[in-house]
Design a protein around this motif. Structure first.
Motif, PDB file in Angstrom:
ATOM      1  N   SER A 155       0.829  -1.203   0.000  1.00 19.04           N
ATOM      2  CA  SER A 155       0.000   0.000   0.000  1.00 19.04           C
ATOM      3  C   SER A 155       0.867   1.258   0.000  1.00 19.04           C
ATOM      4  CB  SER A 155      -0.932   0.012   1.225  1.00 19.04           C
ATOM      5  OG  SER A 155      -1.854  -1.053   1.163  1.00 19.04           O
ATOM      6  N   LEU A 156       1.934   1.216   0.794  1.00 20.67           N
ATOM      7  CA  LEU A 156       2.843   2.360   0.849  1.00 20.67           C
ATOM      8  C   LEU A 156       3.542   2.562  -0.494  1.00 20.67           C
ATOM      9  CD1 LEU A 156       4.252   4.608   2.368  1.00 20.67           C
ATOM     10  CD2 LEU A 156       5.809   2.910   3.362  1.00 20.67           C
ATOM     11  N   ALA A 157       3.977   1.473  -1.123  1.00 19.58           N
ATOM     12  CA  ALA A 157       4.611   1.589  -2.443  1.00 19.58           C
ATOM     13  C   ALA A 157       3.645   2.177  -3.463  1.00 19.58           C
ATOM     14  CB  ALA A 157       5.101   0.218  -2.904  1.00 19.58           C
ATOM     15  N   GLY A 158       2.354   1.830  -3.333  1.00 16.30           N
ATOM     16  CA  GLY A 158       1.355   2.327  -4.267  1.00 16.30           C
ATOM     17  C   GLY A 158       1.161   3.821  -4.211  1.00 16.30           C
ATOM     18  N   VAL A 159       1.461   4.446  -3.071  1.00 15.12           N
ATOM     19  CA  VAL A 159       1.372   5.908  -2.978  1.00 15.12           C
ATOM     20  C   VAL A 159       2.720   6.567  -3.243  1.00 15.12           C
ATOM     21  CG1 VAL A 159      -0.613   5.842  -1.441  1.00 15.12           C
ATOM     22  CG2 VAL A 159       1.670   5.948  -0.457  1.00 15.12           C
ATOM     23  N   LEU A 160       3.820   5.846  -2.974  1.00 17.43           N
ATOM     24  CA  LEU A 160       5.151   6.412  -3.230  1.00 17.43           C
ATOM     25  C   LEU A 160       5.511   6.419  -4.705  1.00 17.43           C
ATOM     26  CD1 LEU A 160       7.251   4.855  -0.313  1.00 17.43           C
ATOM     27  CD2 LEU A 160       6.594   7.252  -0.589  1.00 17.43           C
ATOM     28  N   VAL A 161       4.773   5.651  -5.503  1.00 18.78           N
ATOM     29  CA  VAL A 161       5.077   5.585  -6.928  1.00 18.78           C
ATOM     30  C   VAL A 161       4.803   6.930  -7.600  1.00 18.78           C
ATOM     31  CG1 VAL A 161       2.818   4.842  -7.791  1.00 18.78           C
ATOM     32  CG2 VAL A 161       4.918   3.981  -8.873  1.00 18.78           C
ATOM     33  N   ASP A 162       3.965   7.769  -6.971  1.00 24.49           N
ATOM     34  CA  ASP A 162       3.733   9.139  -7.425  1.00 24.49           C
ATOM     35  C   ASP A 162       4.527  10.100  -6.546  1.00 24.49           C
ATOM     36  OD1 ASP A 162       1.971   9.031  -9.643  1.00 24.49           O
ATOM     37  OD2 ASP A 162       0.341   8.432  -8.308  1.00 24.49           O
ATOM     38  N   PRO A 163       4.909  11.265  -7.056  1.00 22.50           N
ATOM     39  CA  PRO A 163       5.687  12.231  -6.264  1.00 22.50           C
ATOM     40  C   PRO A 163       4.814  13.035  -5.302  1.00 22.50           C
ATOM     41  CG  PRO A 163       5.348  13.100  -8.471  1.00 22.50           C
ATOM     42  CD  PRO A 163       4.760  11.701  -8.471  1.00 22.50           C
ATOM     43  N   VAL A 164       4.247  12.356  -4.290  1.00 22.76           N
ATOM     44  CA  VAL A 164       3.396  13.035  -3.312  1.00 22.76           C
ATOM     45  C   VAL A 164       4.253  13.851  -2.345  1.00 22.76           C
ATOM     46  CG1 VAL A 164       1.562  11.327  -3.472  1.00 22.76           C
ATOM     47  CG2 VAL A 164       3.397  11.006  -1.802  1.00 22.76           C
ATOM     48  N   GLN A 165       3.606  14.781  -1.632  1.00 23.12           N
ATOM     49  CA  GLN A 165       4.295  15.604  -0.651  1.00 23.12           C
ATOM     50  C   GLN A 165       3.942  15.224   0.782  1.00 23.12           C
ATOM     51  OE1 GLN A 165       2.982  19.304  -3.091  1.00 23.12           O
ATOM     52  NE2 GLN A 165       4.731  19.998  -1.896  1.00 23.12           N
ATOM     53  N   ILE A 166       2.826  14.518   0.936  1.00 26.57           N
ATOM     54  CA  ILE A 166       2.322  14.181   2.274  1.00 26.57           C
ATOM     55  C   ILE A 166       1.965  12.698   2.298  1.00 26.57           C
ATOM     56  CG2 ILE A 166       0.515  14.624   3.991  1.00 26.57           C
ATOM     57  CD1 ILE A 166       0.149  17.391   2.533  1.00 26.57           C
ATOM     58  N   LEU A 167       2.372  11.995   3.357  1.00 29.11           N
ATOM     59  CA  LEU A 167       1.959  10.609   3.591  1.00 29.11           C
ATOM     60  C   LEU A 167       1.022  10.585   4.795  1.00 29.11           C
ATOM     61  CD1 LEU A 167       5.295   8.612   3.122  1.00 29.11           C
ATOM     62  CD2 LEU A 167       3.392   8.819   1.512  1.00 29.11           C
ATOM     63  N   LEU A 168      -0.167  10.031   4.594  1.00 29.41           N
ATOM     64  CA  LEU A 168      -1.183   9.973   5.648  1.00 29.41           C
ATOM     65  C   LEU A 168      -1.472   8.512   5.958  1.00 29.41           C
ATOM     66  CD1 LEU A 168      -3.386  11.273   7.444  1.00 29.41           C
ATOM     67  CD2 LEU A 168      -4.869  11.322   5.430  1.00 29.41           C
ATOM     68  N   PHE A 169      -1.201   8.085   7.193  1.00 30.56           N
ATOM     69  CA  PHE A 169      -1.413   6.700   7.628  1.00 30.56           C
ATOM     70  C   PHE A 169      -2.576   6.651   8.609  1.00 30.56           C
ATOM     71  CE2 PHE A 169       3.033   7.014   6.430  1.00 30.56           C
ATOM     72  CZ  PHE A 169       3.255   5.848   5.709  1.00 30.56           C
ATOM     73  N   ASP A 170      -3.640   5.930   8.238  1.00 27.87           N
ATOM     74  CA  ASP A 170      -4.811   5.790   9.104  1.00 27.87           C
ATOM     75  C   ASP A 170      -4.717   4.463   9.860  1.00 27.87           C
ATOM     76  OD1 ASP A 170      -7.233   5.913  10.367  1.00 27.87           O
ATOM     77  OD2 ASP A 170      -8.450   5.920   8.552  1.00 27.87           O
ATOM     78  N   GLU A 171      -4.277   4.513  11.113  1.00 23.70           N
ATOM     79  CA  GLU A 171      -4.097   3.353  11.976  1.00 23.70           C
ATOM     80  C   GLU A 171      -3.308   2.243  11.274  1.00 23.70           C
ATOM     81  OE1 GLU A 171      -6.959   2.163  14.762  1.00 23.70           O
ATOM     82  OE2 GLU A 171      -8.197   3.946  14.547  1.00 23.70           O
ATOM     83  N   PRO A 172      -2.060   2.512  10.902  1.00 23.07           N
ATOM     84  CA  PRO A 172      -1.269   1.520  10.160  1.00 23.07           C
ATOM     85  C   PRO A 172      -0.919   0.278  10.965  1.00 23.07           C
ATOM     86  CG  PRO A 172       0.122   3.354  10.860  1.00 23.07           C
ATOM     87  CD  PRO A 172      -1.287   3.747  11.164  1.00 23.07           C
TER      88      PRO A 172
END
Length: 577
Positions: A155-172
């Motif tokens: 799941s984390l790789a799926g959001v890191l594949v884009d150049p995002v600026q913020i990572l939001l973890f909902d009860e990881p």
């Protein structure tokens, strides 16, 4: 000073289906590159707050908004959910709900495919994202075949594949064992070091999140921000425990010893704690250790005798498993995913038959008992509540077992209401099940078993997704049941639960029983703890830092003290009523 990347100004939000706002007058700035924990009891508005950041509010969940929220300097109301997805990567609590692709590689590539990224560039970016999270060798596997920790990484790789600026973890950490949780937190810290992204973590498990360096802890209650500061400052105050947040075990031990915790002691981690300032009172407190009083030998309720099981001739799942559970005993069953815990549960409940060995209940062989006959005396609460829920309304769900057995309506009403009150669900008794959160659904399933009053209750991760208040209410009630003679078998990775409530811990590893001992002993043995996908308790680490000759006795003293405190509260409550 770093610029704000998220800003709330007098922000309030009310769902269309509710009468009062869920968020009230939020004023908050989160700065570029910060690592922030959002904590608070269930229902305080944490998830709603997250939805306002990632755009699910107002795009998916409709309601009334007042005030302003800015993301990367732009007004949130001017950003579509697609726009926000390019700035904010969200990792959900339920990772299964986030998977799209049939393989890990396809899932990571999903957003790139939507953007029509050329295949050579897509393959390069997918491999780079998978490598960053340690999943480069798993690209061809199905996401649903992975462990909980591996699913988080995908799941984390799926959001890191884009150049995002913020990572939001909902009860990881909600569905992870302590060892996998520790690995996840270290991965988040590594990603932050490498990228400098802003990281926002919403989580109940404070001690586990403190594995990494946090810039701030933001505490929410009743839809408002009630505290905001460095972790050391908040841990030195009583504000976290005052709002039902479980403080780290080592910090509880300091307070038991009469230590006045200050920010200057660096209490935010066991390794940063200034041990010299607390050594004398802790050593003195440890020397007052007393043993728990001897308990009378109870009759045997459940006994497994040389149980073995395999699904195919070539795959033995369980080998030579023998143990017993006595009346009123609380036993924790622990082990890594795939160790055989769920299979053992299915054998006890009659959903599978052992390949070899026998199971006895009050001395009677269960071989000829039907599933119905076993369910009258053995209750099972599954880990995933959605696998147990069948009725639309909460009251009907909890009452179902009694109705099937022909119980009188008035007795059903009394027993259902009692179970709902115990599980903190009485105010929702006329709600539909679909309106509940994952944690609330979990409590509904526990209530549906408690109402049946079985002699043995098997609970699979009973505290998963629960805040400390509901965790405590459920476990204290289960403790009362055990004192009345009901036996408990808890399949869990919750070390707090094991230490404070379990009489014994049984470890399964590779289908074999490798330990059967007090939890304090297990959680003070790094090798055996790792074998069970646990981690060494911070109480044991604290005792070692103090240089105590017998750290296990220190841990047992803490447990004894906790039990004494609970006994005093129970006595006080009894006097009131």
């Amino acid at each position: 000073m770093k610029k704000p990347i998220i800003s709330f100004e007098h922000f309030s939000f009310k769902y269309n289906s509710q009468e009062s706002p869920t968020l009230n007058d939020i004023n908050l700035s989160i700065h570029d590159g910060e690592v922030v924990l959002i904590a608070g009891p269930s229902g305080c508005g944490k998830s709603t707050f997250a939805h306002c950041i990632n755009g699910l509010i107002p795009n998916a969940f409709k309601g009334e908004i007042t005030g302003s929220v800015k993301i990367c300097g732009k007004e949130g109301k001017d950003l579509s959910i697609f726009d926000r997805s390019k700035q904010i990567g969200t990792v959900l609590q339920d990772t299964d709900a986030q998977f799209i692709g049939l393989t890990v590689g396809e899932d990571i590539a999903f957003s790139l495919e939507n953007d029509a990224v050329p295949q050579p560039d897509m393959f390069r970016r997918v491999r780079a994202a998978a490598k960053r999270v340690g999943m480069a060798g798993e690209l061809s596997r199905s996401p649903h075949d992975l462990s909980g920790g591996q699913k988080q990484r995908v799941s984390l790789a799926g959001v890191l594949v884009d150049p995002v600026q913020i990572l939001l973890f909902d009860e990881p950490l909600a569905n992870l064992d302590p060892a996998a949780g520790k690995q996840t937190m270290r991965l988040i810290a590594q990603i932050h070091r490498e990228t400098g992204l802003t990281v926002i973590i919403i989580e109940h498990r404070l001690e586990d999140v403190l594995e990494i360096d946090l810039d701030r802890v933001i505490l929410m209650a009743d839809g408002k921000i009630v505290a905001d500061g460095p972790p050391g400052r908040l841990l030195a105050s009583d504000v976290l425990s005052g709002y039902g947040i479980r403080e780290p075990l080592y910090l509880s031990a300091l307070k038991m010893a009469g230590v006045h915790v200050t920010e200057e002691m660096h209490p935010e981690h066991i390794d940063t704690l200034d041990i010299n300032t607390v050594r004398a009172p802790l050593v003195a407190w440890s020397e007052t250790a007393e043993s728990d009083p001897e308990t009378a030998d109870q009759e045997e309720v459940l006994r497994l005798d040389k149980i073995a099981f395999h699904y195919t001739e070539d795959t033995m799942v369980l080998r030579d498993i023998s143990f017993q559970i006595k009346k009123g005993e609380c036993v924790a069953l622990v082990g890594k995913n795939g160790a055989g815990k769920s299979t053992l549960t299915r054998l006890i409940c009659g959903l599978e038959k052992p390949t070899a060995g026998r199971i006895f209940f009050h001395g009677e062989n269960l071989a000829d008992w039907t599933i119905k006959e076993r369910s009258d005396r053995i209750g099972l609460v599954m880990q995933n509540p959605n696998q147990m829920l069948s009725q639309q309304m909460i009251y009907d769900e909890v009452a179902l077992g009694l109705r099937i057995r022909g119980t009188a309506p008035e007795e059903i009403r009394q027993r259902v209401y009692q179970a709902l009150k115990i599980c903190g669900l009485y105010p929702y008794r006329n709600w539909p099940v679909s309106a509940l959160s994952f944690g609330q659904k979990k409590r509904v399933t526990i209530a549906s078993i408690l109402v049946m009053e079985p002699e043995l209750i098997i609970l699979d991760e009973p505290t998963a997704g629960q805040d400390y208040r509901h965790y405590t209410e459920i476990m204290q009630f289960l403790e009362k049941l055990s004192k009345r003679g009901i036996s408990l078998l808890l399949i869990t990775h919750d070390m707090h639960l094991m230490l404070e409530y379990a009489d014994r811990a049984i470890v399964l590893s590779g289908g074999e029983k490798t330990a059967d001992e007090p939890p304090a002993t297990l959680l003070s043995d790094r090798k055996r703890a790792e074998e069970a996908s646990l981690k060494e308790t911070s109480l044991f680490t604290l005792a070692k830092r103090l240089g105590l000759a017998d750290p296990i006795t220190f841990v047992e003293h803490y447990i004894h003290h906790e039990k004494e405190v609970r006994r005093k509260y129970e006595h006080a409550d009894a006097q009131l009523y």
